[in-house]
Design an enzyme around this catalytic site. Structure first.
Site, PDB file in Angstrom:
ATOM      1  N   VAL A   1       0.876 -12.498   4.385  1.00  0.00           N
ATOM      2  CA  VAL A   1       1.487 -11.177   4.417  1.00  0.00           C
ATOM      3  C   VAL A   1       0.482 -10.217   3.784  1.00  0.00           C
ATOM      4  CG1 VAL A   1       3.915 -11.903   4.441  1.00  0.00           C
ATOM      5  CG2 VAL A   1       2.727 -11.630   2.261  1.00  0.00           C
ATOM      6  N   SER A   2       0.674  -8.934   4.035  1.00  0.00           N
ATOM      7  CA  SER A   2      -0.332  -7.957   3.618  1.00  0.00           C
ATOM      8  C   SER A   2      -0.217  -7.493   2.168  1.00  0.00           C
ATOM      9  CB  SER A   2      -0.274  -6.733   4.532  1.00  0.00           C
ATOM     10  OG  SER A   2      -0.566  -7.115   5.849  1.00  0.00           O
ATOM     11  N   THR A   3       0.993  -7.496   1.628  1.00  0.00           N
ATOM     12  CA  THR A   3       1.168  -6.963   0.276  1.00  0.00           C
ATOM     13  C   THR A   3       1.962  -7.925  -0.601  1.00  0.00           C
ATOM     14  OG1 THR A   3       3.217  -5.810   0.837  1.00  0.00           O
ATOM     15  CG2 THR A   3       1.160  -4.578   1.145  1.00  0.00           C
TER      16      THR A   3
END
Length: 185
Positions: free
Chosen positions: A9-11
């Site tokens: 996931v990105s964050t």
């Protein structure tokens, strides 16, 4: 022969739970997980996974954009896996590089990436030509040549070529070019 999962996931405030559940359900023996932007190519867990897998293994991800954000990067990853004899699967696309259809899809992605790159370069060339016609394009400023006096001074002080480049924030090839121009290299 291991089935190895990759989840991303990105964050930090996003969750990996759904991806981990899907990867576990398809029998992944080991799952590499990270919370980092997909734009970053040097992701630690991705690198670790690519180092870990061996011939006969299969790498699985839930969606294509979880492992790569650009077609070019995806193709680099797939090529690295192929060289090691490792299969690659993407669950939501039913992409499997061990099948003829999967190989065809990867080949098509490669062709599309090449086409996109050539189109971008063509547009860039046209844009530069138009800017030159308007007198709005002068090219890149010669930053290293502007530091010629500094290169010569540091060389006289006995500093090495790489140290000069690092100190001045220019490439070592530029240092050699400047010194060669002054017949010092």
């Amino acid at each position: 022969m291991a089935t190895v999962g990759y989840a991303r996931v990105s964050t930090e405030d996003q969750h990996l739970t759904a991806q981990i559940e899907q990867l576990t359900a398809v029998g992944c023996d080991r799952i590499y997980k990270e919370k980092v932007s997909g734009v970053k190519r040097d992701r630690p867990e991705l690198t670790a996974m690519l180092d870990y897998v061996r011939e006969g293994d299969t790498v699985v991800c839930c969606k294509l954009d979880r492992i790569a954000r650009s077609t070019a990067h995806l193709l680099e990853i797939v090529e690295a896996l192929e060289k090691k004899g490792v299969a690659f699967k993407v669950l939501n696309l039913n992409l499997d590089t061990t099948t003829p259809t999967g190989k065809l899809m990867v080949t098509m992605l490669g062709a599309i990436a090449t086409f996109e790159r050539e189109m971008m370069l063509e547009r860039q060339k046209e844009g530069i030509a138009a800017a030159k016609e308007r007198g709005a394009y002068a090219g890149r400023k010669p930053t290293a040549r502007a530091k010629s006096a500094d290169v010569l001074r540091l060389m006289e002080q006995g500093m090495g070529k790489q140290a000069i480049a690092d100190t001045l924030g220019i490439g070592v090839a530029s240092v050699y070019r400047i010194l060669k121009g002054h017949k010092l290299a």
